[in-house]
Design a protein around this motif. Structure first.
Motif, PDB file in Angstrom:
ATOM      1  N   SER A  26      72.044  -8.702  24.941  1.00 32.84           N
ATOM      2  CA  SER A  26      71.713  -8.509  23.531  1.00 32.84           C
ATOM      3  C   SER A  26      72.331  -9.614  22.673  1.00 32.84           C
ATOM      4  O   SER A  26      71.690 -10.142  21.763  1.00 32.84           O
ATOM      5  N   GLU A  27      73.578  -9.962  22.952  1.00 33.62           N
ATOM      6  CA  GLU A  27      74.241 -11.033  22.201  1.00 33.62           C
ATOM      7  C   GLU A  27      73.566 -12.375  22.449  1.00 33.62           C
ATOM      8  O   GLU A  27      73.437 -13.183  21.527  1.00 33.62           O
ATOM      9  N   ASN A  28      73.129 -12.626  23.684  1.00 38.24           N
ATOM     10  CA  ASN A  28      72.426 -13.873  23.983  1.00 38.24           C
ATOM     11  C   ASN A  28      71.116 -13.959  23.213  1.00 38.24           C
ATOM     12  O   ASN A  28      70.775 -15.015  22.673  1.00 38.24           O
ATOM     13  N   ARG A  29      70.379 -12.867  23.157  1.00 42.15           N
ATOM     14  CA  ARG A  29      69.129 -12.858  22.397  1.00 42.15           C
ATOM     15  C   ARG A  29      69.383 -13.089  20.917  1.00 42.15           C
ATOM     16  O   ARG A  29      68.653 -13.823  20.263  1.00 42.15           O
ATOM     17  N   GLU A  30      70.409 -12.462  20.394  1.00 43.19           N
ATOM     18  CA  GLU A  30      70.755 -12.626  18.980  1.00 43.19           C
ATOM     19  C   GLU A  30      71.124 -14.080  18.689  1.00 43.19           C
ATOM     20  O   GLU A  30      70.673 -14.652  17.693  1.00 43.19           O
ATOM     21  N   PHE A  31      71.930 -14.679  19.559  1.00 50.77           N
ATOM     22  CA  PHE A  31      72.329 -16.069  19.366  1.00 50.77           C
ATOM     23  C   PHE A  31      71.121 -16.992  19.417  1.00 50.77           C
ATOM     24  O   PHE A  31      70.968 -17.883  18.572  1.00 50.77           O
ATOM     25  N   ARG A  32      70.243 -16.784  20.386  1.00 42.39           N
ATOM     26  CA  ARG A  32      69.052 -17.634  20.506  1.00 42.39           C
ATOM     27  C   ARG A  32      68.137 -17.492  19.300  1.00 42.39           C
ATOM     28  O   ARG A  32      67.581 -18.474  18.815  1.00 42.39           O
ATOM     29  N   ALA A  33      67.970 -16.262  18.814  1.00 39.98           N
ATOM     30  CA  ALA A  33      67.130 -16.044  17.631  1.00 39.98           C
ATOM     31  C   ALA A  33      67.718 -16.751  16.412  1.00 39.98           C
ATOM     32  O   ALA A  33      66.994 -17.420  15.656  1.00 39.98           O
ATOM     33  N   MET A  34      69.032 -16.640  16.234  1.00 37.37           N
ATOM     34  CA  MET A  34      69.670 -17.329  15.111  1.00 37.37           C
ATOM     35  C   MET A  34      69.584 -18.842  15.274  1.00 37.37           C
ATOM     36  O   MET A  34      69.403 -19.567  14.297  1.00 37.37           O
ATOM     37  N   TYR A  35      69.708 -19.326  16.513  1.00 39.09           N
ATOM     38  CA  TYR A  35      69.617 -20.763  16.755  1.00 39.09           C
ATOM     39  C   TYR A  35      68.233 -21.283  16.376  1.00 39.09           C
ATOM     40  O   TYR A  35      68.112 -22.319  15.731  1.00 39.09           O
ATOM     41  N   VAL A  37      66.040 -19.960  14.254  1.00 39.27           N
ATOM     42  CA  VAL A  37      65.858 -19.913  12.798  1.00 39.27           C
ATOM     43  C   VAL A  37      66.617 -21.053  12.120  1.00 39.27           C
ATOM     44  O   VAL A  37      66.068 -21.759  11.262  1.00 39.27           O
ATOM     45  N   CYS A  38      67.870 -21.248  12.495  1.00 40.10           N
ATOM     46  CA  CYS A  38      68.668 -22.331  11.900  1.00 40.10           C
ATOM     47  C   CYS A  38      68.079 -23.698  12.241  1.00 40.10           C
ATOM     48  O   CYS A  38      68.047 -24.591  11.395  1.00 40.10           O
ATOM     49  N   PHE A  39      67.614 -23.856  13.479  1.00 41.66           N
ATOM     50  CA  PHE A  39      67.037 -25.138  13.879  1.00 41.66           C
ATOM     51  C   PHE A  39      65.813 -25.469  13.035  1.00 41.66           C
ATOM     52  O   PHE A  39      65.658 -26.603  12.575  1.00 41.66           O
ATOM     53  N   VAL A  40      64.957 -24.484  12.795  1.00 38.36           N
ATOM     54  CA  VAL A  40      63.764 -24.724  11.980  1.00 38.36           C
ATOM     55  C   VAL A  40      64.161 -25.102  10.557  1.00 38.36           C
ATOM     56  O   VAL A  40      63.595 -26.041   9.978  1.00 38.36           O
ATOM     57  N   LEU A  41      65.144 -24.406   9.996  1.00 40.12           N
ATOM     58  CA  LEU A  41      65.589 -24.727   8.635  1.00 40.12           C
ATOM     59  C   LEU A  41      66.183 -26.135   8.559  1.00 40.12           C
ATOM     60  O   LEU A  41      65.876 -26.904   7.640  1.00 40.12           O
ATOM     61  N   PHE A  42      67.032 -26.474   9.515  1.00 35.91           N
ATOM     62  CA  PHE A  42      67.635 -27.803   9.509  1.00 35.91           C
ATOM     63  C   PHE A  42      66.619 -28.891   9.855  1.00 35.91           C
ATOM     64  O   PHE A  42      66.754 -30.031   9.391  1.00 35.91           O
ATOM     65  N   ILE A  69      64.886 -37.211  14.002  1.00 36.58           N
ATOM     66  CA  ILE A  69      64.912 -36.052  13.111  1.00 36.58           C
ATOM     67  C   ILE A  69      65.318 -34.808  13.902  1.00 36.58           C
ATOM     68  O   ILE A  69      66.113 -33.994  13.432  1.00 36.58           O
ATOM     69  N   ILE A  70      64.804 -34.685  15.102  1.00 32.44           N
ATOM     70  CA  ILE A  70      65.158 -33.537  15.939  1.00 32.44           C
ATOM     71  C   ILE A  70      66.635 -33.592  16.326  1.00 32.44           C
ATOM     72  O   ILE A  70      67.312 -32.571  16.355  1.00 32.44           O
ATOM     73  N   GLY A  71      67.146 -34.786  16.585  1.00 31.85           N
ATOM     74  CA  GLY A  71      68.569 -34.934  16.892  1.00 31.85           C
ATOM     75  C   GLY A  71      69.443 -34.536  15.718  1.00 31.85           C
ATOM     76  O   GLY A  71      70.486 -33.905  15.888  1.00 31.85           O
ATOM     77  N   ASP A  72      69.012 -34.907  14.496  1.00 28.02           N
ATOM     78  CA  ASP A  72      69.745 -34.489  13.299  1.00 28.02           C
ATOM     79  C   ASP A  72      69.743 -32.972  13.162  1.00 28.02           C
ATOM     80  O   ASP A  72      70.771 -32.366  12.864  1.00 28.02           O
ATOM     81  N   ALA A  73      68.586 -32.356  13.365  1.00 29.77           N
ATOM     82  CA  ALA A  73      68.484 -30.900  13.237  1.00 29.77           C
ATOM     83  C   ALA A  73      69.316 -30.201  14.308  1.00 29.77           C
ATOM     84  O   ALA A  73      69.993 -29.208  14.030  1.00 29.77           O
ATOM     85  N   ARG A  74      69.292 -30.716  15.511  1.00 30.18           N
ATOM     86  CA  ARG A  74      70.067 -30.123  16.600  1.00 30.18           C
ATOM     87  C   ARG A  74      71.566 -30.234  16.330  1.00 30.18           C
ATOM     88  O   ARG A  74      72.322 -29.287  16.526  1.00 30.18           O
ATOM     89  N   ALA A  75      72.006 -31.395  15.829  1.00 32.24           N
ATOM     90  CA  ALA A  75      73.427 -31.579  15.526  1.00 32.24           C
ATOM     91  C   ALA A  75      73.870 -30.658  14.391  1.00 32.24           C
ATOM     92  O   ALA A  75      74.954 -30.069  14.452  1.00 32.24           O
TER      93      ALA A  75
END
Length: 87
Positions: A26-35, A37-42, A69-75
């Motif tokens: 459950s924690e892994n799914r939550e982390f991936r979902a947040m990642y 969402v944050c990745f798309v925003l960044f 651009i993807i490297g910036d968002a990932r960082a």
């Protein structure tokens, strides 16, 4: 201790490990979902930043302009997300 007590203890340990495993999944799914969402925003922020004129970009300039651009968002996501998961 008799055999029945031993079996109960083993069953209790198995149930505890199963609950712990479910919580970890459950924690892994939550982390991936947040990642994601944050990745798309960044990613959107990095795209807008690249479209701005050079004089409007964040100052002082760093080596980050040499990344994609993807490297910036990932960082940005990797730097932000651990702080979001605290608490």
């Amino acid at each position: 201790m008799n055999k029945i007590d031993d079996e109960r203890e083993v069953t209790a340990m198995d149930a505890s490990e199963t609950t712990r495993g479910r919580r970890r999944v459950s924690e892994n799914r939550e982390f991936r979902a947040m990642y994601v969402v944050c990745f798309v925003l960044f990613l959107m922020a990095a795209t807008v930043s690249r479209l701005l004129p050079l004089r409007w970009r964040p100052w002082p300039p760093t080596d980050r302009h040499s990344r994609s651009i993807i490297g910036d968002a990932r960082a940005a996501t990797s730097a932000f997300l651990p702080f979001a998961m605290m608490g």
